[in-house]
Motif scaffolding. Sequence first.
Motif, PDB file in Angstrom:
ATOM      1  N   LEU A  30       0.822  -1.206   0.000  1.00 18.87           N
ATOM      2  CA  LEU A  30       0.000   0.000   0.000  1.00 18.87           C
ATOM      3  C   LEU A  30       0.861   1.264   0.000  1.00 18.87           C
ATOM      4  CD1 LEU A  30      -2.817  -1.095   2.467  1.00 18.87           C
ATOM      5  CD2 LEU A  30      -2.940  -0.962  -0.032  1.00 18.87           C
ATOM      6  N   SER A  31       1.995   1.239   0.701  1.00 18.48           N
ATOM      7  CA  SER A  31       2.910   2.384   0.700  1.00 18.48           C
ATOM      8  C   SER A  31       3.480   2.601  -0.691  1.00 18.48           C
ATOM      9  CB  SER A  31       4.046   2.155   1.694  1.00 18.48           C
ATOM     10  OG  SER A  31       3.558   2.047   2.998  1.00 18.48           O
ATOM     11  N   HIS A  32       3.872   1.529  -1.334  1.00 21.90           N
ATOM     12  CA  HIS A  32       4.403   1.624  -2.696  1.00 21.90           C
ATOM     13  C   HIS A  32       3.361   2.205  -3.646  1.00 21.90           C
ATOM     14  CE1 HIS A  32       5.210   0.043  -6.763  1.00 21.90           C
ATOM     15  NE2 HIS A  32       6.459   0.384  -6.469  1.00 21.90           N
ATOM     16  N   GLU A  33       2.135   1.723  -3.535  1.00 27.06           N
ATOM     17  CA  GLU A  33       1.064   2.222  -4.396  1.00 27.06           C
ATOM     18  C   GLU A  33       0.795   3.708  -4.144  1.00 27.06           C
ATOM     19  OE1 GLU A  33      -0.796   0.589  -7.023  1.00 27.06           O
ATOM     20  OE2 GLU A  33       1.119  -0.418  -6.738  1.00 27.06           O
ATOM     21  N   ALA A  34       0.859   4.129  -2.889  1.00 30.59           N
ATOM     22  CA  ALA A  34       0.645   5.542  -2.570  1.00 30.59           C
ATOM     23  C   ALA A  34       1.726   6.413  -3.205  1.00 30.59           C
ATOM     24  CB  ALA A  34       0.619   5.744  -1.061  1.00 30.59           C
ATOM     25  N   VAL A  35       2.969   5.940  -3.185  1.00 31.97           N
ATOM     26  CA  VAL A  35       4.062   6.690  -3.807  1.00 31.97           C
ATOM     27  C   VAL A  35       3.866   6.757  -5.312  1.00 31.97           C
ATOM     28  CG1 VAL A  35       6.542   6.649  -4.290  1.00 31.97           C
ATOM     29  CG2 VAL A  35       5.717   6.231  -1.969  1.00 31.97           C
ATOM     30  N   VAL A  36       3.499   5.648  -5.921  1.00 28.58           N
ATOM     31  CA  VAL A  36       3.285   5.615  -7.370  1.00 28.58           C
ATOM     32  C   VAL A  36       2.151   6.565  -7.766  1.00 28.58           C
ATOM     33  CG1 VAL A  36       2.499   4.154  -9.285  1.00 28.58           C
ATOM     34  CG2 VAL A  36       4.217   3.295  -7.686  1.00 28.58           C
ATOM     35  N   ILE A  37       1.050   6.501  -7.059  1.00 30.12           N
ATOM     36  CA  ILE A  37      -0.093   7.372  -7.372  1.00 30.12           C
ATOM     37  C   ILE A  37       0.263   8.829  -7.096  1.00 30.12           C
ATOM     38  CG2 ILE A  37      -2.448   7.985  -6.671  1.00 30.12           C
ATOM     39  CD1 ILE A  37      -2.868   4.928  -6.206  1.00 30.12           C
ATOM     40  N   SER A  61       3.163  10.262  -7.137  1.00 26.83           N
ATOM     41  CA  SER A  61       4.163  10.797  -8.067  1.00 26.83           C
ATOM     42  C   SER A  61       3.553  11.208  -9.404  1.00 26.83           C
ATOM     43  CB  SER A  61       5.279   9.780  -8.298  1.00 26.83           C
ATOM     44  OG  SER A  61       4.789   8.659  -9.007  1.00 26.83           O
ATOM     45  N   SER A  62       2.389  10.680  -9.721  1.00 23.17           N
ATOM     46  CA  SER A  62       1.752  11.038 -10.981  1.00 23.17           C
ATOM     47  C   SER A  62       0.767  12.201 -10.831  1.00 23.17           C
ATOM     48  CB  SER A  62       1.023   9.829 -11.565  1.00 23.17           C
ATOM     49  OG  SER A  62      -0.060   9.474 -10.739  1.00 23.17           O
ATOM     50  N   MET A  63       0.583  12.672  -9.609  1.00 23.65           N
ATOM     51  CA  MET A  63      -0.352  13.766  -9.361  1.00 23.65           C
ATOM     52  C   MET A  63       0.349  15.114  -9.512  1.00 23.65           C
ATOM     53  SD  MET A  63      -2.322  12.100  -6.089  1.00 23.65           S
ATOM     54  CE  MET A  63      -3.601  13.318  -5.932  1.00 23.65           C
ATOM     55  N   LYS A  64      -0.449  16.134  -9.735  1.00 26.15           N
ATOM     56  CA  LYS A  64       0.070  17.491  -9.825  1.00 26.15           C
ATOM     57  C   LYS A  64       0.042  18.129  -8.438  1.00 26.15           C
ATOM     58  CE  LYS A  64      -1.676  18.002 -14.473  1.00 26.15           C
ATOM     59  NZ  LYS A  64      -2.675  18.605 -15.323  1.00 26.15           N
ATOM     60  N   LEU A  65       0.844  19.162  -8.254  1.00 24.39           N
ATOM     61  CA  LEU A  65       0.897  19.851  -6.977  1.00 24.39           C
ATOM     62  C   LEU A  65      -0.482  20.373  -6.565  1.00 24.39           C
ATOM     63  CD1 LEU A  65       2.680  20.775  -4.686  1.00 24.39           C
ATOM     64  CD2 LEU A  65       3.173  22.851  -5.973  1.00 24.39           C
ATOM     65  N   GLU A  66      -1.274  20.808  -7.513  1.00 21.76           N
ATOM     66  CA  GLU A  66      -2.602  21.331  -7.226  1.00 21.76           C
ATOM     67  C   GLU A  66      -3.502  20.280  -6.558  1.00 21.76           C
ATOM     68  OE1 GLU A  66      -1.403  21.538 -10.577  1.00 21.76           O
ATOM     69  OE2 GLU A  66      -0.520  23.486 -10.122  1.00 21.76           O
TER      70      GLU A  66
END
Length: 96
Positions: A72-79, A81-86
Amino acid sequence: MSIDELINNEHVKLAIQLKTCQLQREQLASLNAAYVEATLRGYSWKVKKPVSINEAIDDILQLTIGEIVAYLSHEAVVIGSSMKLEDFYDFMKVKE
């Protein structure tokens, strides 16, 4: 048998619920069955798919809280990292 067929099997569902209850009671009260299922799909069964219901249930019962949290931690990092700062503004709002 596909992963979806395994997950929808009544015996596998029961094993997931039992494992979730065990881990909630012993280690992590906020855990839910969806997290266990996601870990099975994305970690345990991604490389080695069980060939039988017995093997699937054995995989479920051997699952550890460390494996679930790591996945779950890995998935949170992956998701994340693809998000924008906004996308994080709601988290960063300062109360006035």
